[in-house]
Structure formats: structure tokens, C-alpha cells
Design an enzyme around this catalytic site. Structure first.
Site, PDB file in Angstrom:
ATOM      1  N   ASP A  52     -19.563 -37.665 100.454  1.00  0.00           N
ATOM      2  CA  ASP A  52     -19.967 -38.222 101.736  1.00  0.00           C
ATOM      3  C   ASP A  52     -20.842 -39.456 101.523  1.00  0.00           C
ATOM      4  O   ASP A  52     -21.724 -39.451 100.656  1.00  0.00           O
ATOM      5  CB  ASP A  52     -20.763 -37.139 102.487  1.00  0.00           C
ATOM      6  CG  ASP A  52     -21.028 -37.500 103.930  1.00  0.00           C
ATOM      7  OD1 ASP A  52     -20.061 -37.650 104.691  1.00  0.00           O
ATOM      8  OD2 ASP A  52     -22.217 -37.635 104.296  1.00  0.00           O
ATOM      9  N   GLU A  79     -16.571 -33.110  82.037  1.00  0.00           N
ATOM     10  CA  GLU A  79     -16.715 -31.917  81.183  1.00  0.00           C
ATOM     11  C   GLU A  79     -15.696 -30.846  81.583  1.00  0.00           C
ATOM     12  O   GLU A  79     -15.539 -29.850  80.898  1.00  0.00           O
ATOM     13  CB  GLU A  79     -18.108 -31.313  81.347  1.00  0.00           C
ATOM     14  CG  GLU A  79     -19.208 -32.142  80.733  1.00  0.00           C
ATOM     15  CD  GLU A  79     -20.564 -31.569  81.103  1.00  0.00           C
ATOM     16  OE1 GLU A  79     -20.676 -30.341  81.300  1.00  0.00           O
ATOM     17  OE2 GLU A  79     -21.514 -32.368  81.208  1.00  0.00           O
TER      18      GLU A  79
HETATM   19  C1  BGC Z   1     -19.282 -37.900 107.664  1.00  0.00           C
HETATM   20  C2  BGC Z   1     -19.778 -37.688 109.053  1.00  0.00           C
HETATM   21  C3  BGC Z   1     -21.271 -37.413 108.984  1.00  0.00           C
HETATM   22  C4  BGC Z   1     -22.000 -38.533 108.210  1.00  0.00           C
HETATM   23  C5  BGC Z   1     -23.386 -38.140 107.829  1.00  0.00           C
HETATM   24  C6  BGC Z   1     -19.996 -39.160 107.312  1.00  0.00           C
HETATM   25  O1  BGC Z   1     -19.431 -40.234 107.017  1.00  0.00           O
HETATM   26  O2  BGC Z   1     -17.895 -38.026 107.568  1.00  0.00           O
HETATM   27  O3  BGC Z   1     -19.105 -36.655 109.707  1.00  0.00           O
HETATM   28  O4  BGC Z   1     -21.797 -37.344 110.274  1.00  0.00           O
HETATM   29  O5  BGC Z   1     -21.327 -38.863 107.037  1.00  0.00           O
HETATM   30  O6  BGC Z   1     -23.364 -37.202 106.814  1.00  0.00           O
END
Ligand code: BGC
Ligand code: MG
Length: 545
Positions: free
Chosen positions: A205, A265
Site C-alpha cells: 500500500d 530468502e
Molecule cells: C488504499 C486505500 C487506502 C489508502 C490508505 C490506498 O491507496 O488502496 O484504500 O485508503 O491507501 O491506506
């Protein structure tokens, strides 16, 4: 000992089915999808012919951002199940030949994470520097002009520490301080924890938000003509800045190398990074994927916006990527849990909706790259209309009504319209099941000959037969007008692909002496007198003789 039969390169050209766990299948009647629900539905997922699943976060969380605010990285939220149930999910997926990727949210935690609780408790605790703390300006205002994507300043005042802390998203999602090596180490340990449990890879993310500039300089303004065009740009002042200092800092490369070393790893672990930077996205993708020592892929945003793919657009996306990052391997999606579903975002004449859906999945599965399919895409679901009173997404609540947030693409899957809540739950679902989705339930689609669901299976099976479509190079043939044609090539395997991207029949010049139609997917194209005739939103696949 490493198993030599494992294909280390499985991710290259893989098709990854994204599951938003809250909305896939509820197994315990609480109205919220869960891990056991996913496990029950894995045979369906396997029947599609995908290679992997990516499960959005299911870790312990107060759910302010529905799991993207983690309060314990190494456990499952009770709402979703238990670690043992996750183990069972992986075991079942592997038995069915499906790899499992999970969503690591390393940039920030929840404010309820013990690390943040400790960090905010005093100026001299062990974790005092684990988040980004800064003094107020003399006039009490935040240290600089950085903005939160979810609205307002990116700084929140903490009365205890008498300082501001940074949050790029909700105030309850404080940003971890990646300049602190202990933080990096703790996150690498989290990564290892899940690899040890058998996951095959990660979706990372907001990967370019990990590191901020310690200079804390103001971001400069971004002139309106330089702002990119997407659903939130007009309503969200975050788009008014050039994000020079709050994210995308070079120090991140060092962290990504350490992260990759941990992955390496393990026999065949992979990572796809989500890069959110409207201005410098391509440069960052190039940096993060170069050299084979950082992430394997970055997630492409080009086809998640409002612009309907036309030949020139598709060409430009690929040529810009090729120029900026010639070695990179992209990962494409047309839909996900953050954007309006494309059946709505790219409107077509309703009579041609099926044809357009058919063609679009063929296009998505033919472009050079790996692919993420979003749950419900295989049913042709459109964006659900969610009433303001039913909204859950804080982003939508904040920017309503010009931006309605992300609930419309997160409503529950529709399995069987004859069952309560279309088979999703025996309780009251956390977001209403959309009435408009019911005629497109899995049961309906299974029963209908030629339905989109059958077409997905067919296209996925077709792709599997042609290694050029999975791992080959892409060479454009024609990008003028409304018909896009290109070749995918890998060694001897060469597939000619043509897509009519508009709602009227099109004819293009065609070398019928050298190309013969491939079996396995028929879009009604005809070859006549040196021309290829494609129906509205038609497609064609041919082999070089
Ligand atoms: C995720 C979102 C989230 C954000 C904050 C993003 O890009 O896909 O759903 O709200 O990151 O974590
Ligand atoms: Mg449940």
C-alpha cells in the site's frame, strides 16, 4: 532447502484476483465478509482460471479506513477470523493452485497501534521517534503546508506531546517514521512473519509514502494546467500541490532493497507496489522496479481514471512507460476498491454494454503486464448507488456530494439473487447489496450461455494457451483511429491482437495472407478482401502463419 520446481517468475504475467474481504462472503451472519467466507468461495475463484488472489487488509484494526489502519500487523481482526483460519485459507488456495498475496500497509498504522500509543505517551520513550513528530510554528499552526489526501492538513496536534504528528490519510492513520532504522526493522519482521505463514507475495500500500523529507519544507503549488485529470482532482486540494517533500523521497530505495532481500530468502515471493504520485509516477516506477533488487512490479493507475481507453491513449501509456522504465514489468487494473467500477466510469450505450465488457477484459488480458481483476468485475457490475445515509467511507463522507467516496465499488458480491442478501450474508450487510446487481449474480451468470462470466473464463483459458500473451513483448501495429492493433511476441509464439474501442463497426486493412484467426475466442470479426471487419466493441486474435 528451496524447491527447484517452483517458478520464481510466476508473477510475470500473472492474473491476480482482488478480494475485498468485507464484501466477498460472510460466513457467520454478522453482515461482514470474512476469511472463512473467502475459503468457501475459493473453488469459484479457481474456476475462473486466475493465478493468485490479493486480499485487502484483514489485520487487527479499528476499521476507520476499513483495515488500511492496522493496529496489529501480526494478527487477524476478530471480525475477519483468526490466524488459524488464515492458515486454512492459504492451505486451501494452494491446494487449488492459487497463490495468495496480502496487502501490507506499512506507511502508517492506526492510532490504536501499541507503537503509536507508546510514541505519543512521552518525549523520551523507546518509540518516541517512530512516527513523524514536529513542533508547531510560533503561531501555533502546523509545521508546513502538507495536506492529507482525506482532507485538511496532514498534521494533527497531540496535546500530550505538544507536537504535531504527520498523517497522509485520516488523522487516525499516523505516518511511521522510516528515517528510524528500528521502524524499518520492525516492518521487515512483519513481512517475514507473513512469509513464514506461507504467503506468496504482497501488495504494498502507498509504497512511495513511506519516507518524507526531514527538511519539512512546504510543497510548492502545482499550477492548474499541470494537474492530472481524475475523479478527485477537482474537489480535493491535495491535487493543488506538487508533492516534492511529503512523499517519494530517495531514501525509500534503501528500504525497498532491504525488503526485497527478505523476499529473496523465500523461493518465489513477489511484491507489487502502489505508487500514488500524479506528477512523478513514472520516474518512481522506474526507480522502484529497476535493477531487480527492489519491487517486482508497480501497480499502474493509467486505466483507473475516467479516460476511456482509445488507441492513442493505450499507445502513449506504454510508450511513456517504456521510455521512463524500459525494464519494468507493469501490473494493470481497470477496477479496484478505490475507484468507480469501469462499467460506470467508461459509459457506453446500454445495448452495447455486454460487448464493451467482453472487449475490455480481452484488452486487459492482452496488454503486456500482470493483471489485477477486482471482485465482481467478472459479473460486469456497475458502480452501486449508495445513499448518503448508508455511506461508510470517511473519504466520501468528507467530500460528498461531488465525490461520493469508494463505497459504490465496495458493496457485497452477489452470489445468488434468490437467497437473502444475494447469498452474501444471513445478517444485515455492512453496505447494502445493490438491487441493480442482483440480475448479474454469479448464479444468473453461470446459467446464461455467453455471459460475461463465461467469457472471463474463456479469455483466461485462452491467455493460458499463449505464452506470448502472458510474458511476451508488445509491439504496436496500428494506433490511429478507433481500432488498436498490436503484436505480442515471445520467441516463436506471436499473437496479433485487434480491438475495436468504439460502439460502431470498424474496418481495418489486414494482411490475411499472413495472419490466421486463433481458436478459442470469437468476437464475431470477419476477414474479407484484405480487411478485418470488427463489430462494435469487437476484438480479434490471430496467429502469424
Ligand atoms: C488504499 C486505500 C487506502 C489508502 C490508505 C490506498 O491507496 O488502496 O484504500 O485508503 O491507501 O491506506
Ligand atoms: Mg462475517
Amino acid at each position: 532447502m528451496q524447491n527447484t520446481s517452483i517458478d520464481k517468475d510466476w508473477w510475470r504475467g500473472a492474473v491476480i484476483y482482488q478480494i475485498y474481504p468485507r464484501s466477498y462472503q460472510d460466513s457467520n451472519g454478522d453482515g461482514i465478509g470474512d476469511l472463512n467466507g473467502i475459503t468457501q468461495r475459493l473453488p469459484y475463484v479457481a474456476s475462473l482460471g486466475v493465478d493468485a488472489i490479493w486480499i485487502s487488509p484483514f489485520f487487527t484494526s479499528p476499521m476507520n479506513d476499513f483495515g488500511y489502519d492496522v493496529s496489529n500487523y501480526c494478527d487477524v481482526d476478530p471480525m475477519f477470523g483468526t490466524l488459524a483460519e488464515f492458515d486454512a485459507l492459504i492451505a486451501k488456495a494452494h491446494e487449488l493452485g492459487i497463490k495468495v498475496m496480502i496487502d501490507l500497509v506499512l506507511s502508517h498504522t492506526s492510532d490504536l497501534h501499541p507503537w503509536f500509543k507508546e510514541s505519543r505517551s512521552s518525549a523520551d520513550n523507546d518509540k518516541a521517534d517512530w512516527y513523524v513528530w514536529a513542533d508547531a510554528k510560533p503561531d501555533g499552526t502546523p509545521p508546513n503546508n502538507w495536506l492529507s489526501i482525506f482532507g485538511g492538513s496532514a498534521w494533527e496536534w497531540d496535546t500530550g506531546r505538544q507536537k504535531y504528528y504527520l498523517h497522509n490519510f485520516l488523522t487516525s492513520q499516523p505516518d511511521l517514521n522510516f528515517h528510524n532504522m528500528d521502524v524499518q526493522q520492525a516492518l521487515l519482521d512483519v513481512t517475514r512473519f507473513w512469509l513464514e505463514r506461507g504467503v506468496d507475495g504482497f501488495r504494498l500500500d502507498t509504497i512511495n509514502f513511506y519516507v518524507h523529507s526531514q527538511s519539512l519544507k512546504d510543497n510548492p503549488a502545482l499550477p492548474p494546467e499541470k494537474r492530472s485529470f481524475n475523479t478527485t482532482t477537482d474537489v480535493n486540494p491535495y491535487a493543488f500541490q506538487s508533492h516534492l517533500y511529503d512523499k517519494s523521497q530517495p531514501e525509500n530505495l534503501e528500504f525497498l532493497k532491504k525488503f526485497r532481500a527478505v523476499l529473496d530468502e523465500y523461493p518465489a515471493a513477489t511484491a507489487v507496489g502502489e505508487v500514488g504520485d500524479e506528477e512523478r509516477g513514472l520516474e518512481i516506477v522506474a526507480d522502484y522496479t529497476s535493477g531487480g533488487d527492489k519491487v517486482h512490479m508497480c501497480y499502474g493507475f493509467d486505466f483507473l481514471g475516467p479516460r476511456v481507453p482509445d488507441p492513442k491513449f493505450v499507445h502513449d501509456v506504454f510508450s511513456d512507460l517504456h521510455e521512463a522504465a524500459p525494464d519494468s514489468w507493469p501490473c494493470w487494473a481497470f477496477s479496484n476498491h478505490d475507484v468507480v467500477r469501469y462499467a460506470t466510469r467508461w459509459p457506453v450505450n446500454p445495448d452495447l454494454q455486454d460487448a464493451a465488457n467482453h472487449m475490455r477484459i480481452a484488452l486487459l488480458l492482452s496488454m503486456r503486464g500482470s493483471v489485477c481483476l477486482y471482485q465482481g468485475e467478472e459479473l460486469g457490475l456497475e458502480e452501486a448507488d449508495v445513499a448518503f445515509e448508508d455511506l461508510q467511507d470517511p473519504y466520501g463522507i468528507r467530500f460528498w456530494p461531488k465525490f461520493k467516496g469508494r463505497d459504490g465499488c465496495r458493496t457485497p458480491m452477489v452470489w445468488d439473487e434468490t437467497k437473502p442478501q444475494a447469498g452474501f450474508s444471513e445478517g444485515t450487510p455492512w453496505l447494502p447489496v445493490a438491487d441493480s446487481h442482483k440480475p448479474k449474480s454469479v448464479a444468473q451468470m453461470e446459467a446464461r450461455n455467453g455471459s460475461l462470466l463465461h467469457h472471463y473464463r474463456q479469455m483466461l483459458a485462452f491467455r493460458k494457451q499463449h505464452v506470448a500473451l502472458i510474458k511476451g513483448d508488445l509491439l504496436f501495429v496500428n494506433t490511429e483511429g478507433n481500432v488498436l492493433t498490436f503484436m505480442r511476441e515471445l520467441g516463436e509464439d506471436r499473437v496479433f491482437c485487434a480491438f475495436n474501442l468504439v460502439g460502431e463497426e470498424q474496418e481495418v486493412a489486414f494482411d490475411s495472407l499472413n495472419i490466421e484467426p486463433l481458436e478459442g475466442c470469437d468476437f464475431g470479426a470477419q476477414i474479407k478482401e484484405g480487411k478485418l471487419r470488427l463489430p462494435a466493441y469487437g476484438a480479434f486474435f490471430g496467429a502469424l502463419k
